[in-house]
Design a protein around this motif. Structure first.
Motif, PDB file in Angstrom:
ATOM      1  N   LEU A  39       0.843  -1.201   0.000  1.00 45.96           N
ATOM      2  CA  LEU A  39       0.000   0.000   0.000  1.00 45.96           C
ATOM      3  C   LEU A  39       0.881   1.256   0.000  1.00 45.96           C
ATOM      4  N   PHE A  40       1.900   1.246   0.849  1.00 50.07           N
ATOM      5  CA  PHE A  40       2.789   2.401   0.980  1.00 50.07           C
ATOM      6  C   PHE A  40       3.460   2.720  -0.366  1.00 50.07           C
ATOM      7  N   ILE A  41       3.914   1.692  -1.044  1.00 50.68           N
ATOM      8  CA  ILE A  41       4.580   1.901  -2.340  1.00 50.68           C
ATOM      9  C   ILE A  41       3.577   2.407  -3.369  1.00 50.68           C
ATOM     10  N   VAL A  43       0.678   3.946  -3.019  1.00 53.25           N
ATOM     11  CA  VAL A  43       0.214   5.320  -2.777  1.00 53.25           C
ATOM     12  C   VAL A  43       1.283   6.317  -3.251  1.00 53.25           C
ATOM     13  N   HIS A  44       2.534   6.054  -2.933  1.00 49.04           N
ATOM     14  CA  HIS A  44       3.589   6.984  -3.358  1.00 49.04           C
ATOM     15  C   HIS A  44       3.755   6.996  -4.874  1.00 49.04           C
ATOM     16  N   GLN A  45       3.658   5.835  -5.496  1.00 49.09           N
ATOM     17  CA  GLN A  45       3.807   5.814  -6.962  1.00 49.09           C
ATOM     18  C   GLN A  45       2.654   6.566  -7.626  1.00 49.09           C
ATOM     19  N   THR A  96      -5.142   4.583   7.159  1.00 48.96           N
ATOM     20  CA  THR A  96      -5.664   3.316   7.692  1.00 48.96           C
ATOM     21  C   THR A  96      -4.508   2.437   8.170  1.00 48.96           C
ATOM     22  N   MET A  97      -3.280   2.894   7.916  1.00 51.08           N
ATOM     23  CA  MET A  97      -2.096   2.142   8.368  1.00 51.08           C
ATOM     24  C   MET A  97      -1.729   2.648   9.768  1.00 51.08           C
ATOM     25  N   THR A  98      -1.675   1.745  10.735  1.00 48.33           N
ATOM     26  CA  THR A  98      -1.386   2.166  12.118  1.00 48.33           C
ATOM     27  C   THR A  98       0.120   2.418  12.280  1.00 48.33           C
ATOM     28  N   GLU A 101       1.969  -0.827  12.130  1.00 47.99           N
ATOM     29  CA  GLU A 101       2.037  -1.393  10.774  1.00 47.99           C
ATOM     30  C   GLU A 101       3.135  -0.686   9.972  1.00 47.99           C
ATOM     31  N   PHE A 102       3.244   0.630  10.152  1.00 47.67           N
ATOM     32  CA  PHE A 102       4.293   1.374   9.438  1.00 47.67           C
ATOM     33  C   PHE A 102       5.675   0.949   9.944  1.00 47.67           C
ATOM     34  N   LEU A 103       5.769   0.798  11.274  1.00 49.79           N
ATOM     35  CA  LEU A 103       7.063   0.419  11.869  1.00 49.79           C
ATOM     36  C   LEU A 103       7.541  -0.952  11.389  1.00 49.79           C
ATOM     37  N   ALA A 112      15.311   7.107   2.641  1.00 51.59           N
ATOM     38  CA  ALA A 112      14.367   7.531   1.595  1.00 51.59           C
ATOM     39  C   ALA A 112      13.196   8.280   2.227  1.00 51.59           C
ATOM     40  N   SER A 113      12.740   9.338   1.560  1.00 50.60           N
ATOM     41  CA  SER A 113      11.640  10.155   2.086  1.00 50.60           C
ATOM     42  C   SER A 113      11.019  10.951   0.947  1.00 50.60           C
ATOM     43  N   GLY A 114       9.725  11.274   1.110  1.00 52.75           N
ATOM     44  CA  GLY A 114       9.043  12.136   0.142  1.00 52.75           C
ATOM     45  C   GLY A 114       9.757  13.474   0.002  1.00 52.75           C
ATOM     46  N   ILE A 123       6.870  21.183  -8.702  1.00 46.94           N
ATOM     47  CA  ILE A 123       5.563  21.845  -8.543  1.00 46.94           C
ATOM     48  C   ILE A 123       5.748  23.122  -7.714  1.00 46.94           C
ATOM     49  N   GLU A 124       6.516  23.016  -6.630  1.00 48.85           N
ATOM     50  CA  GLU A 124       6.776  24.216  -5.819  1.00 48.85           C
ATOM     51  C   GLU A 124       7.431  25.295  -6.685  1.00 48.85           C
ATOM     52  N   PHE A 125       8.374  24.904  -7.516  1.00 44.89           N
ATOM     53  CA  PHE A 125       9.074  25.883  -8.362  1.00 44.89           C
ATOM     54  C   PHE A 125       8.085  26.580  -9.312  1.00 44.89           C
ATOM     55  N   ARG A 225      -2.729  18.314   5.799  1.00 46.89           N
ATOM     56  CA  ARG A 225      -3.170  16.932   6.008  1.00 46.89           C
ATOM     57  C   ARG A 225      -1.986  15.974   6.089  1.00 46.89           C
ATOM     58  N   HIS A 226      -0.941  16.258   5.316  1.00 48.80           N
ATOM     59  CA  HIS A 226       0.257  15.401   5.355  1.00 48.80           C
ATOM     60  C   HIS A 226       0.896  15.470   6.744  1.00 48.80           C
ATOM     61  N   VAL A 227       1.014  16.684   7.297  1.00 52.88           N
ATOM     62  CA  VAL A 227       1.678  16.775   8.613  1.00 52.88           C
ATOM     63  C   VAL A 227       0.824  16.118   9.698  1.00 52.88           C
ATOM     64  N   GLY A 242      15.794  12.700   7.455  1.00 50.45           N
ATOM     65  CA  GLY A 242      16.783  13.367   8.295  1.00 50.45           C
ATOM     66  C   GLY A 242      16.306  14.666   8.925  1.00 50.45           C
ATOM     67  N   SER A 243      15.072  15.076   8.653  1.00 47.74           N
ATOM     68  CA  SER A 243      14.589  16.317   9.261  1.00 47.74           C
ATOM     69  C   SER A 243      14.013  16.010  10.640  1.00 47.74           C
ATOM     70  N   SER A 244      13.577  17.082  11.336  1.00 49.55           N
ATOM     71  CA  SER A 244      12.969  16.883  12.655  1.00 49.55           C
ATOM     72  C   SER A 244      11.571  16.275  12.532  1.00 49.55           C
ATOM     73  N   ASN A 251       6.298  23.887   9.935  1.00 47.37           N
ATOM     74  CA  ASN A 251       6.820  25.195   9.487  1.00 47.37           C
ATOM     75  C   ASN A 251       6.523  25.497   8.032  1.00 47.37           C
ATOM     76  N   THR A 252       6.241  24.449   7.249  1.00 42.81           N
ATOM     77  CA  THR A 252       5.982  24.675   5.810  1.00 42.81           C
ATOM     78  C   THR A 252       4.497  24.973   5.558  1.00 42.81           C
ATOM     79  N   VAL A 253       3.651  24.731   6.556  1.00 39.79           N
ATOM     80  CA  VAL A 253       2.210  24.959   6.371  1.00 39.79           C
ATOM     81  C   VAL A 253       1.917  26.448   6.557  1.00 39.79           C
TER      82      VAL A 253
HETATM   83  C1  HEM Z   1       3.111   7.079   6.559  1.00 36.47           C
HETATM   84  C2  HEM Z   1       3.207   7.950   5.604  1.00 36.47           C
HETATM   85  C3  HEM Z   1       4.169   9.095   5.612  1.00 36.47           C
HETATM   86  C4  HEM Z   1       5.014   9.525   6.588  1.00 36.47           C
HETATM   87  C5  HEM Z   1       5.203   8.972   8.013  1.00 36.47           C
HETATM   88  C6  HEM Z   1       5.732  10.672   6.064  1.00 36.47           C
HETATM   89  C7  HEM Z   1       6.678  11.373   6.749  1.00 36.47           C
HETATM   90  C8  HEM Z   1       7.340  12.478   6.281  1.00 36.47           C
HETATM   91  C9  HEM Z   1       8.329  13.230   7.019  1.00 36.47           C
HETATM   92  C10 HEM Z   1       8.751  12.944   8.456  1.00 36.47           C
HETATM   93  C11 HEM Z   1       8.776  14.214   6.216  1.00 36.47           C
HETATM   94  C12 HEM Z   1       9.847  15.261   6.560  1.00 36.47           C
HETATM   95  C13 HEM Z   1      11.122  14.953   5.833  1.00 36.47           C
HETATM   96  C14 HEM Z   1      11.884  13.800   6.450  1.00 36.47           C
HETATM   97  O1  HEM Z   1      12.687  14.032   7.364  1.00 36.47           O
HETATM   98  O2  HEM Z   1      11.685  12.653   6.005  1.00 36.47           O
HETATM   99  C15 HEM Z   1       8.078  14.114   4.963  1.00 36.47           C
HETATM  100  C16 HEM Z   1       8.222  14.961   3.898  1.00 36.47           C
HETATM  101  C17 HEM Z   1       7.546  14.842   2.709  1.00 36.47           C
HETATM  102  N1  HEM Z   1       6.661  13.845   2.371  1.00 36.47           N
HETATM  103 FE1  HEM Z   1       5.926  12.435   3.584  1.00 36.47          FE
HETATM  104  N2  HEM Z   1       5.285  10.930   4.794  1.00 36.47           N
HETATM  105  C18 HEM Z   1       4.350   9.986   4.466  1.00 36.47           C
HETATM  106  C19 HEM Z   1       3.659   9.892   3.288  1.00 36.47           C
HETATM  107  C20 HEM Z   1       3.851  10.698   2.188  1.00 36.47           C
HETATM  108  C21 HEM Z   1       3.177  10.576   0.918  1.00 36.47           C
HETATM  109  C22 HEM Z   1       2.100   9.540   0.556  1.00 36.47           C
HETATM  110  C23 HEM Z   1       3.685  11.509   0.108  1.00 36.47           C
HETATM  111  C24 HEM Z   1       3.301  11.701  -1.317  1.00 36.47           C
HETATM  112  C25 HEM Z   1       4.207  11.847  -2.260  1.00 36.47           C
HETATM  113  C26 HEM Z   1       4.655  12.258   0.850  1.00 36.47           C
HETATM  114  C27 HEM Z   1       5.385  13.323   0.374  1.00 36.47           C
HETATM  115  C28 HEM Z   1       6.237  14.094   1.108  1.00 36.47           C
HETATM  116  C29 HEM Z   1       6.865  15.291   0.601  1.00 36.47           C
HETATM  117  C30 HEM Z   1       6.665  15.905  -0.772  1.00 36.47           C
HETATM  118  C31 HEM Z   1       7.675  15.772   1.613  1.00 36.47           C
HETATM  119  C32 HEM Z   1       8.516  17.049   1.582  1.00 36.47           C
HETATM  120  C33 HEM Z   1       7.654  18.200   2.152  1.00 36.47           C
HETATM  121  C34 HEM Z   1       8.395  19.509   2.254  1.00 36.47           C
HETATM  122  O3  HEM Z   1       9.648  19.526   2.308  1.00 36.47           O
HETATM  123  O4  HEM Z   1       7.715  20.560   2.285  1.00 36.47           O
HETATM  124  N3  HEM Z   1       4.728  11.757   2.108  1.00 36.47           N
HETATM  125  N4  HEM Z   1       7.210  13.042   5.025  1.00 36.47           N
END
Ligand code: HEM
Length: 268
Positions: A39-41, A43-45, A96-98, A101-103, A112-114, A123-125, A225-227, A242-244, A251-253
């Motif tokens: 599911l995690f993969i 949703v991100h894809q 819906t992932m607890t 479940e994520f851990l 790796a991180s979004g 998009i931001e640019f 909603r993401h935060v 690697g962020s807090s 801070n980005t909202v």
């Molecule tokens: C369980 C799900 C998720 C968790 C726990 C999570 C967690 C985080 C965290 C902690 C960060 C801060 C950067 C870092 O240190 O990693 C972050 C940033 C980000 N995440 Fe997620 N994330 C999740 C799902 C998603 C999804 C589905 C997307 C969609 C693409 C996404 C996109 C992003 C983006 C674009 C950022 C950068 C935001 C910015 O710098 O303004 N994340 N995520």
């Protein structure tokens, strides 16, 4: 006599969509693998595909404004806003992932991180939130580095809008029309006067302004909603990137992409 020219295979649903290629791209890293990693993969894809489509449509908005096709630009903005709603709604699925479940597979994400999504930065640019640091995180010569560098130099949606307004006969300050498009959008009291006139006297362009406010708000809605999702999933832990974590994201909202359109509301 045999005919050497081969008849091309008929297009099928699967060949058109490249399903054989697409369906092997979801590759969990956990042992088992853990049930929720798929599911995690996915949703991100799916997000990355929507990001691609958003960039396609945002480029179109800029082109249409440049061609003074404001009605069609609004139509495209409506599509973008609808996609943004879907992007926000998708977070419900991930919620819906607890936390446990994520851990079960989180460690396998390593660093790796979004945060490393170059399409999100693109998009931001396009929307005017540009930083050189965002480009510098990608290796020189990579697809991401090239794409971000190109967009860094390009006018943003806001620039296309200001130039359009000027051609519509509004006294947009020359300094804004010729501004350095790589720099942050600054608010301008003179421009706010112009925008107030638009709102009071020009229903067509006031509507366009409202769609830009929708876009700004829609993007912030995703951040919010993401935060919240991050808070309920990992609490105050650091992010894999690697962020807090939530503290960084909070801070980005709330940073407005088009500050003048927000500031005039107090004066209408
Ligand atoms: C369980 C799900 C998720 C968790 C726990 C999570 C967690 C985080 C965290 C902690 C960060 C801060 C950067 C870092 O240190 O990693 C972050 C940033 C980000 N995440 Fe997620 N994330 C999740 C799902 C998603 C999804 C589905 C997307 C969609 C693409 C996404 C996109 C992003 C983006 C674009 C950022 C950068 C935001 C910015 O710098 O303004 N994340 N995520």
């Amino acid at each position: 006599m045999s005919d050497n020219t081969e008849t091309p295979a008929a297009v099928t649903y699967s060949s058109y969509l490249k399903l054989d290629e697409l369906l092997v791209l979801q590759q969990p890293r956990s042992e088992g693998p853990e049930h929720d990693e798929l599911l995690f993969i996915i949703v991100h894809q799916v997000y990355e595909l929507w990001f691609k489509e958003l960039l396609h449509e945002l480029d179109r908005v800029i082109r249409l404004l440049t061609d003074d096709e404001s009605h069609r630009a609004q139509h495209t903005l409506k599509r973008i806003l609808t996609i943004l709603k879907v992007l926000v709604a998708q977070l419900d699925i991930l919620e819906t992932m607890t936390p446990l479940e994520f851990l079960s597979f989180r460690a396998r994400l390593e660093a790796a991180s979004g945060f490393q999504s170059d399409q999100f930065r693109q998009i931001e640019f396009v929307l005017g939130a540009k930083t050189l640091a965002a480009i510098g995180r990608f290796p020189a010569g990579s697809r991401a580095h090239r794409a971000l560098t190109a967009r860094f130099e390009q006018p943003t949606v806001w620039d296309a809008f200001l130039r359009y307004l000027s051609r519509e006969g509004y006294a947009v300050p020359a300094g804004l029309l010729a501004r350095d498009v790589t720099s942050e959008v600054q608010s301008s009291a003179t421009l706010q006067e112009v925008l107030i006139t638009v709102y009071r006297r020009d229903a067509k362009n006031a509507e366009l302004c409202e769609r830009l406010v929708d876009l700004d708000e829609g993007f912030q809605e995703w951040r919010y909603r993401h935060v919240r999702m991050v808070e309920r999933t990992i609490g105050s832990k650091h992010g894999t990137g690697g962020s807090s974590g939530a503290a960084y994201l909070r801070n980005t909202v709330g940073a407005n992409l088009f500050p003048d359109l927000w500031e005039i509301r107090a004066h209408l």
